[in-house]
Design a protein around this motif. Structure first.
Motif, mmCIF file in Angstrom:
data_model
loop_
_atom_site.group_PDB
_atom_site.id
_atom_site.type_symbol
_atom_site.label_atom_id
_atom_site.label_comp_id
_atom_site.label_asym_id
_atom_site.label_seq_id
_atom_site.Cartn_x
_atom_site.Cartn_y
_atom_site.Cartn_z
ATOM 1 N N UNK A 2 0.909 -1.183 -0.032
ATOM 2 C CA UNK A 2 -0.040 -0.131 0.030
ATOM 3 C C UNK A 2 0.811 1.365 0.084
ATOM 4 N N UNK A 3 2.006 1.259 0.966
ATOM 5 C CA UNK A 3 2.684 2.600 1.012
ATOM 6 C C UNK A 3 3.748 2.543 0.001
ATOM 7 N N UNK A 4 4.293 1.609 -0.567
ATOM 8 C CA UNK A 4 5.528 2.035 -1.601
ATOM 9 C C UNK A 4 5.095 1.582 -3.054
ATOM 10 N N UNK A 5 4.066 1.042 -3.310
ATOM 11 C CA UNK A 5 3.463 0.611 -4.573
ATOM 12 C C UNK A 5 2.212 1.035 -5.171
ATOM 13 N N UNK A 6 1.686 2.239 -4.599
ATOM 14 C CA UNK A 6 0.576 3.020 -4.450
ATOM 15 C C UNK A 6 -0.631 2.189 -4.383
ATOM 16 N N UNK A 7 -0.859 1.247 -3.596
ATOM 17 C CA UNK A 7 -1.862 0.162 -3.316
ATOM 18 C C UNK A 7 -1.707 -0.908 -4.102
ATOM 19 N N UNK A 8 -0.514 -0.992 -4.996
ATOM 20 C CA UNK A 8 -0.447 -2.454 -5.798
ATOM 21 C C UNK A 8 -1.667 -2.941 -6.344
ATOM 22 N N UNK A 9 -1.628 -4.157 -6.326
ATOM 23 C CA UNK A 9 -3.022 -4.964 -6.862
ATOM 24 C C UNK A 9 -4.165 -4.746 -5.859
ATOM 25 N N UNK A 10 -4.072 -3.978 -4.636
ATOM 26 C CA UNK A 10 -5.195 -3.911 -3.714
ATOM 27 C C UNK A 10 -6.190 -3.125 -4.538
ATOM 28 N N UNK A 11 -5.901 -1.981 -5.130
ATOM 29 C CA UNK A 11 -6.798 -0.931 -5.865
ATOM 30 C C UNK A 11 -7.397 -1.627 -6.903
ATOM 31 N N UNK A 12 -6.773 -2.510 -7.788
ATOM 32 C CA UNK A 12 -7.480 -3.411 -8.880
ATOM 33 C C UNK A 12 -8.589 -4.587 -8.200
ATOM 34 N N UNK A 13 -8.306 -5.100 -6.935
ATOM 35 C CA UNK A 13 -9.051 -5.948 -6.538
ATOM 36 C C UNK A 13 -10.254 -5.244 -5.834
ATOM 37 N N UNK A 14 -10.099 -4.204 -5.262
ATOM 38 C CA UNK A 14 -11.388 -3.288 -5.065
ATOM 39 C C UNK A 14 -12.193 -3.062 -6.105
#
Length: 243
Positions: free
Chosen positions: A25-37
């Motif tokens: 979240x902190x260093x990869x701008x949310x990474x795949x979390x934003x994509x999952x949401x």
């Protein structure tokens, strides 16, 4: 496999997974979390309109995208690798160590445990789809469920509540919760939601933003037959009304 692990080992695996989740979240701008949401939103929209062709397309595209997004998360990759390593280590140990089974003979100092009966729950856990009580008379059992998408409807007018506290506990992600309560039954409602609306016994909250609500009828503390409702939602509406 997991019964062989110590609590400390499981705790360290969980802590490392959380740290990787925070790093993503902190260093990869949310990474795949934003994509999952975003994929979860597509699944919800598709499920709500699943009878239509575009709804089916939205649902399955969102589900496939969600699976790939979750599998590409750093924390999930670590947990998968950790599970494989632990499986191989425990499998190797099981080959080297044979389990010794000792017969347990009853003695004068052994106390027999009280016999128990397994009861089928009123609801099972269901991630997708709606759930509701039957339109006919049914035997009451306390409700303790969680789900992801869909609506939950519980009608207490078709059952006989015990002369005690009946408990309804629902944890849900996206969807609406509706509970019908007879007039002669006292009620306590504790509801929390990140987004949504609440209509509880004539009290209306049109916009909930990460809030908790707590209501109970006047005679709840002194009633013999009463219902305790505890619900939590990420996004959705709740309605508790008399019938």
């Amino acid at each position: 496999m997991f019964h062989r692990l110590s609590t400390d080992t499981l705790n360290w695996i969980f802590i490392i997974g959380v740290i990787l989740f925070v790093i993503e979240i902190a260093f990869f701008h949310g990474g795949m979390i934003v994509s999952a949401l975003f994929s979860g939103f597509f699944i919800y929209i598709g499920w709500k309109h699943f009878t239509k062709l575009w709804g089916k397309i939205f649902f399955w595209l969102g589900l496939i995208s969600l699976v790939f997004s979750v599998l590409n998360m750093l924390a999930v990759r670590f947990l998968i690798v950790a599970a494989i390593v632990l499986f191989l280590v425990n499998y190797s140990k099981s080959k080297q160590e044979s389990d010794i089974i000792k017969p347990s003979l009853p003695g004068p100092d052994i106390v027999n445990e009280q016999p128990t009966v397994q009861i089928t729950p009123l609801f099972g856990h269901k991630l997708f789809g709606d759930q509701q009580t039957t339109d006919t008379v049914y035997q009451w059992r306390d409700v303790n469920i969680h789900g992801a998408f869909g609506d939950r409807t519980i009608d207490l007018s078709n059952t006989v509540l015990p002369n005690d506290t009946a408990v309804i506990s629902i944890r849900h992600v996206l969807g609406n919760i509706t509970i019908f309560v007879p007039y002669e039954v006292e009620v306590s409602i504790h509801h929390s939601a990140v987004f949504g609306r609440a209509h509880i016994l004539g009290n209306h909250h049109r916009k909930l933003m990460n809030q908790s609500l707590f209501y109970q009828t006047e005679q709840y503390d002194h009633a013999s037959s009463r219902v305790k409702i505890v619900t939590s939602q990420f996004s959705g509406d709740i309605e508790v009304k008399r019938i």
